[in-house]
Design a protein around this motif. Structure first.
Motif, PDB file in Angstrom:
ATOM      1  N   GLU A   1      29.348  25.107  65.861  1.00 19.28           N
ATOM      2  CA  GLU A   1      29.177  26.557  66.055  1.00 19.28           C
ATOM      3  C   GLU A   1      29.540  27.312  64.777  1.00 19.28           C
ATOM      4  O   GLU A   1      28.829  28.245  64.359  1.00 19.28           O
ATOM      5  N   ALA A  55      24.391  17.629  77.290  1.00 17.97           N
ATOM      6  CA  ALA A  55      23.620  18.851  77.541  1.00 17.97           C
ATOM      7  C   ALA A  55      24.212  20.051  76.803  1.00 17.97           C
ATOM      8  O   ALA A  55      23.478  20.960  76.391  1.00 17.97           O
ATOM      9  N   SER A  56      25.526  20.050  76.620  1.00 15.77           N
ATOM     10  CA  SER A  56      26.158  21.184  75.941  1.00 15.77           C
ATOM     11  C   SER A  56      25.766  21.262  74.465  1.00 15.77           C
ATOM     12  O   SER A  56      25.941  22.308  73.833  1.00 15.77           O
ATOM     13  N   LEU A  57      25.229  20.199  73.924  1.00 15.73           N
ATOM     14  CA  LEU A  57      24.785  20.195  72.529  1.00 15.73           C
ATOM     15  C   LEU A  57      23.397  20.793  72.358  1.00 15.73           C
ATOM     16  O   LEU A  57      22.978  21.089  71.233  1.00 15.73           O
ATOM     17  N   GLU A  58      22.686  20.977  73.460  1.00 14.01           N
ATOM     18  CA  GLU A  58      21.292  21.403  73.368  1.00 14.01           C
ATOM     19  C   GLU A  58      21.139  22.831  72.840  1.00 14.01           C
ATOM     20  O   GLU A  58      20.051  23.200  72.382  1.00 14.01           O
ATOM     21  N   ARG A  59      22.202  23.618  72.880  1.00 16.57           N
ATOM     22  CA  ARG A  59      22.078  24.974  72.349  1.00 16.57           C
ATOM     23  C   ARG A  59      21.932  24.987  70.827  1.00 16.57           C
ATOM     24  O   ARG A  59      21.584  26.018  70.236  1.00 16.57           O
ATOM     25  N   LEU A 103      32.100  20.598  68.879  1.00 12.57           N
ATOM     26  CA  LEU A 103      31.285  21.741  69.306  1.00 12.57           C
ATOM     27  C   LEU A 103      31.660  23.000  68.521  1.00 12.57           C
ATOM     28  O   LEU A 103      30.779  23.733  68.042  1.00 12.57           O
ATOM     29  N   ALA A 155      35.349  18.745  71.922  1.00  9.60           N
ATOM     30  CA  ALA A 155      35.423  20.215  71.907  1.00  9.60           C
ATOM     31  C   ALA A 155      35.546  20.726  70.479  1.00  9.60           C
ATOM     32  O   ALA A 155      34.940  21.756  70.117  1.00  9.60           O
ATOM     33  N   ASP A 182      26.850  13.299  80.783  1.00 14.94           N
ATOM     34  CA  ASP A 182      25.582  14.023  80.711  1.00 14.94           C
ATOM     35  C   ASP A 182      25.812  15.499  80.407  1.00 14.94           C
ATOM     36  O   ASP A 182      25.039  16.127  79.667  1.00 14.94           O
ATOM     37  N   ASP A 183      26.872  16.061  80.991  1.00 17.40           N
ATOM     38  CA  ASP A 183      27.170  17.474  80.748  1.00 17.40           C
ATOM     39  C   ASP A 183      27.536  17.706  79.281  1.00 17.40           C
ATOM     40  O   ASP A 183      27.155  18.730  78.690  1.00 17.40           O
ATOM     41  N   ALA A 184      28.280  16.767  78.705  1.00 17.80           N
ATOM     42  CA  ALA A 184      28.665  16.905  77.295  1.00 17.80           C
ATOM     43  C   ALA A 184      27.432  16.862  76.404  1.00 17.80           C
ATOM     44  O   ALA A 184      27.293  17.663  75.468  1.00 17.80           O
TER      45      ALA A 184
END
Length: 382
Positions: free
Chosen positions: A343, A263-267, A339, A336, A259-261
């Protein structure tokens, strides 16, 4: 010998990805086969049995968007639906041996018992979880009721039309898929076509075709014959006006992420993944800027669909059956790395547009132009 074959395949896959950095610059719209398109438009038939667990479920005469969104599961040859307007038929399953290779999905692949496939004749697939509303037996007709002489090319899924019918129409080019590579008929078809058919469509797509080199009756023809823009055309979406944001995660990749991974895409915008019927999935892809695929033994259809919808597909080619849509700019070794790559593209729009344009050009060539050209060549040679 197997170790040598695996090493050679890995070397060719790596070479294919590297070569993708140096060609197909700029062009992101499928080049035409205008002459062939005009010649074949309305002269191709797609045929599946009423025990087939995928693709469209609609009465004869359904076309375009209505046919696409009737799918039990996958989008399939959407490029053909958009460009060549084929007829689509569901036929009743015949007793002939070639029409019963579907049983190998139970015996060879251990996917579902035979009763599951037979149930599709009278039951709604998976209780309608993909939005499907009718049993496909409602639309099935006998092979003998169809005037096959109307067609130049007939493409069957799991040899839906028996040889006793195909031999009555020698001017038709009869082609077939074997739906699962784990079926023994797939391997057998690499050596010789099934009775009553001329060409085996292998579901493969690749730049280098020397290992193993396909036999003359084999056409490297993906299960998803698609080009960038075919879904825009079928669903009435203007690609120039559509706003894109966020990341669409491939289904099995989503289940592997915490779930954290996620959520990290939401930016980067809204995070989406497959849910509900095919139209919902396609609308999510059409709205997304990136498509994320983790490494693993995946066939490659999800990548085709994502790029055809306009996403930039990122992921690892490791373990993939097909790597033709990967480029050095879109290969990611880890989550990673994915991500960091997103970016980078968010901060470098010129690099993003170059990467997405090249990937669309690769798609157009390997998943639409070349397979269609190969099939047309076979058709004209018969």
């Amino acid at each position: 010998m197997r170790l040598l074959e695996k090493s050679l395949r890995n070397w060719l896959d790596a070479l294919e990805v590297r070569c993708a950095a140096f060609d197909f610059k700029g062009d992101s719209k499928a080049k035409g086969f205008e002459g062939a398109n005009d010649e074949l438009k309305g002269k191709i038939a797609l045929v599946k049995q009423d025990v087939y667990q995928d693709l469209y479920c609609a009465p004869a005469g359904t076309a375009g968007r209505d046919l696409l969104v009737s799918s039990l599961h996958r989008s399939g040859p959407a490029g053909l639906l958009a460009a060549l307007k084929p007829d689509f038929w569901i036929v009743k399953t015949e007793a002939d041996p070639e029409c019963n290779i579907w049983r190998q999905k139970a015996s060879d692949c251990r996917q579902q018992p035979e009763e599951f496939y037979l149930g599709l004749q009278t039951k709604i697939y998976r209780n309608g979880e993909y939005g499907h509303k009718e049993p496909q037996g409602n639309h099935a007709v006998s092979c003998r009721e169809i005037d096959w002489s109307r067609y130049d090319i007939v493409i069957c899924y799991d040899a839906a039309v028996p040889a006793r019918v195909t031999k009555l129409h020698p001017k038709v080019t009869w082609c077939y898929y074997v739906s699962e590579p784990c079926m023994r008929s797939y391997k057998e078809s690499e050596l010789a076509p099934l009775t009553g058919y001329s060409f085996f469509l292998s579901q493969r797509y690749r730049r280098f075709r020397m290992f193993p080199r396909p036999a003359n009756h084999v056409v490297e023809f993906p299960y998803f014959v698609q080009y960038y823009g075919c879904f825009h055309e079928l669903l009435g979406v203007d690609p120039l006006r559509a706003h894109r944001d966020g990341v669409f995660i491939e289904g099995r990749s989503k289940s592997d992420l915490s779930d954290d991974a996620v959520a990290s895409l939401e930016r980067f915008g809204k995070v989406r993944w497959p849910s509900g019927c095919l139209e919902n999935v396609l609308q999510g892809l059409l709205a997304s800027k990136y498509f994320l695929l983790k490494e693993g033994r995946k066939w490659g259809n999800a990548n085709i669909e994502a790029v055809a919808c306009g996403c930039l597909a990122l992921g690892s080619p490791t373990g993939q059956h097909h790597v033709s849509l990967f480029t050095p700019a879109t290969c990611c070794s880890s989550f990673a790395d994915s991500l960091a790559r997103i970016e980078f593209f968010e901060n470098n729009p010129d690099a993003y547009h170059a990467a997405v344009g090249r990937q669309r050009a690769l798609l157009n060539r390997f998943c639409f132009e070349r397979p269609l050209r190969d099939l047309i060549k076979k058709w004209r040679s018969v």
